[in-house]
Design a protein around this motif. Sequence first.
Motif, PDB file in Angstrom:
ATOM      1  N   ARG A  98       8.564   6.384  -2.502  1.00 28.29           N
ATOM      2  CA  ARG A  98       7.150   5.721  -2.522  1.00 28.29           C
ATOM      3  C   ARG A  98       7.121   4.536  -1.946  1.00 28.29           C
TER       4      ARG A  98
ATOM      5  N   LYS B  95      -5.528  -0.641  -1.670  1.00 29.89           N
ATOM      6  CA  LYS B  95      -4.630  -0.221  -2.816  1.00 29.89           C
ATOM      7  C   LYS B  95      -3.849   0.756  -2.709  1.00 29.89           C
ATOM      8  N   THR B  96      -3.706   1.249  -1.408  1.00 27.90           N
ATOM      9  CA  THR B  96      -2.697   2.279  -1.022  1.00 27.90           C
ATOM     10  C   THR B  96      -1.198   1.675  -1.129  1.00 27.90           C
TER      11      THR B  96
ATOM     12  N   ASP C  15       0.714  -1.605  -3.011  1.00 32.05           N
ATOM     13  CA  ASP C  15       0.483  -2.625  -4.031  1.00 32.05           C
ATOM     14  C   ASP C  15       1.643  -3.589  -4.174  1.00 32.05           C
TER      15      ASP C  15
ATOM     16  N   GLY D 116       0.916   2.121  -4.161  1.00 34.63           N
ATOM     17  CA  GLY D 116       0.192   1.708  -5.347  1.00 34.63           C
ATOM     18  C   GLY D 116       0.139   2.804  -6.504  1.00 34.63           C
ATOM     19  N   PHE D 117       0.296   2.102  -7.659  1.00 30.09           N
ATOM     20  CA  PHE D 117       0.397   3.153  -8.795  1.00 30.09           C
ATOM     21  C   PHE D 117      -0.589   4.136  -9.057  1.00 30.09           C
ATOM     22  N   ASN D 118      -1.859   4.028  -8.301  1.00 26.66           N
ATOM     23  CA  ASN D 118      -2.808   5.017  -8.380  1.00 26.66           C
ATOM     24  C   ASN D 118      -2.951   5.862  -7.226  1.00 26.66           C
ATOM     25  N   THR D 119      -1.672   5.575  -6.394  1.00 24.89           N
ATOM     26  CA  THR D 119      -1.779   6.098  -5.009  1.00 24.89           C
ATOM     27  C   THR D 119      -1.133   7.616  -5.131  1.00 24.89           C
ATOM     28  N   ASP D 120      -2.145   8.487  -4.621  1.00 25.66           N
ATOM     29  CA  ASP D 120      -1.456   9.859  -4.374  1.00 25.66           C
ATOM     30  C   ASP D 120      -0.621  10.084  -3.152  1.00 25.66           C
ATOM     31  N   ASP D 121       0.223  11.190  -3.195  1.00 25.03           N
ATOM     32  CA  ASP D 121       1.035  11.258  -2.469  1.00 25.03           C
ATOM     33  C   ASP D 121       0.449  11.561  -0.933  1.00 25.03           C
TER      34      ASP D 121
ATOM     35  N   GLU E 276      -2.392  10.212   0.116  1.00 31.42           N
ATOM     36  CA  GLU E 276      -3.079   8.810   0.858  1.00 31.42           C
ATOM     37  C   GLU E 276      -1.799   8.039   1.392  1.00 31.42           C
TER      38      GLU E 276
END
Length: 167
Positions: free
Chosen positions: A25, A57-58, A60, A86-91, A93
């Motif tokens: 990640r 925010k891709t 963080d 980022g914490f909410n970034t999907d794979d 993205e």
Amino acid sequence: MKNYACLLLLGSALSISASAFAENRAVNVSIGSIGGALDEAATQTVRQVIGHAVANKTVDKFIVNSPGAGLPIPVEGNLSLCAEAGFNTDDAEFDAFIDQLHSISPKAGTFYNVELAPSCGTADNGNVDGGSDSTFCTMDVKMCPDGSYVSRQPPSCQFAPCPVVAR
């Protein structure tokens, strides 16, 4: 009983898959000169791609690495950094961000490496002596048979392998 066994197998498969997705990640990027002029356009593009990823925010966590205490700062103009998803970034993205970084092709005389990592780490992860567990390698490069360049990679500071040339 059969349903329980299926559920157990499915849960195991999902937990293995989840850890595989979360495995890388972060990305380590290094760009620099091998003694000549640094490709400023490529360096600027790297900065723009990362800046855009931070703004969206891709990414963080963004760390610019510099030589360790007491080591000389290279005069050729090198940039070494780590960017973490980022914490909410999907794979998908984060993969698109990595693809953008891979699409950058500096001019000859400039080395450029993009490598996946589990995380960026921090300056102090609980070391007793207060030191860093991050490894900073010298920023020299090795020329590969295909004309590309590879740099030293932590933690061993050995040169990264040269790309395999298809025959």
